[in-house]
Design an enzyme around this catalytic site. Sequence first.
Site, mmCIF file in Angstrom:
data_model
loop_
_atom_site.group_PDB
_atom_site.id
_atom_site.type_symbol
_atom_site.label_atom_id
_atom_site.label_comp_id
_atom_site.label_asym_id
_atom_site.label_seq_id
_atom_site.Cartn_x
_atom_site.Cartn_y
_atom_site.Cartn_z
ATOM 1 N N ALA A 196 -1.134 5.013 -1.215
ATOM 2 C CA ALA A 196 -1.420 5.334 -2.617
ATOM 3 C C ALA A 196 -2.677 6.181 -2.714
ATOM 4 C CB ALA A 196 -1.616 4.049 -3.430
ATOM 5 N N GLU B 275 9.516 2.069 3.736
ATOM 6 C CA GLU B 275 10.569 2.126 2.716
ATOM 7 C C GLU B 275 10.047 2.912 1.529
ATOM 8 O OE1 GLU B 275 12.762 -2.166 3.457
ATOM 9 O OE2 GLU B 275 12.376 -1.482 1.407
ATOM 10 N N ASN C 22 11.373 8.768 -5.696
ATOM 11 C CA ASN C 22 9.930 9.024 -5.580
ATOM 12 C C ASN C 22 9.689 10.365 -4.884
ATOM 13 O OD1 ASN C 22 7.179 9.002 -5.173
ATOM 14 N ND2 ASN C 22 7.083 6.849 -4.551
ATOM 15 N N TYR D 203 6.347 12.273 3.107
ATOM 16 C CA TYR D 203 6.899 11.677 4.326
ATOM 17 C C TYR D 203 7.747 12.695 5.093
ATOM 18 C CZ TYR D 203 5.447 7.258 2.182
ATOM 19 O OH TYR D 203 4.704 6.251 1.609
#
Length: 149
Positions: free
Chosen positions: A64, A97, A102, A109
Amino acid sequence: MADDWGAALALDQRSLGGFWSDTLWRGELGRPGALAFGHDDGGRLLSIACGWVVVDELHITVLATDPDWRRRGLGRAVLQALAAAAVPRGCTRATLEVASGNGPALALYASAGFRTAGRRRGYYTNGDDALIQWRSLQGAGDGLCPPAL
Ligand SMILES: CC(C)(COP(=O)(O)OP(=O)(O)OC[C@H]1O[C@@H](n2cnc3c(N)ncnc32)[C@H](O)[C@@H]1OP(=O)(O)O)[C@@H](O)C(=O)NCCC(=O)NCCS
């Protein structure tokens, strides 16, 4: 990092809407095998990445960045630090995960070399699938992060 659960909780609330409670953050940062890396501006935690070393796998649990500090490379930097620390601890691959909706996380990623290997359909309350992603950490050498990260 074990003493920083309050800062992690505050960032969690700003960035993830309260993914973990204070009790969970306290437990997470004190847990054997847990790794956590943060970036701060000298007073406020701006980005965090956490994971667990599970035998030879890094299980990434949280990533985050403060909403006011996004797209400045902080998310990638803490993810890179986490992966780099996992390699000398014997990790040869990393998994996480992510929700299928998102976009920012999926883009990060993907650019870091993670690929989808499994899917839990309708896993999230908004109907998003959970994508299970992996990437190899081999070839990192000397604890350095793979170039793709
Ligand atoms: C996902 C998150 C951690 C990214 O943090 P960040 O600090 O903004 O990421 P970075 O600045 O390091 O971005 C690295 C790369 O990821 C991709 N990326 C990040 N945010 C993006 C966005 N909004 N749109 C498209 N690509 C994005 C880009 O490729 C970016 O590189 P670039 O800026 O050079 O184009 C952040 O958006 C966040 O905290 N989101 C809420 C929490 C969350 O969803 N966490 C992941 C749970 S699985």
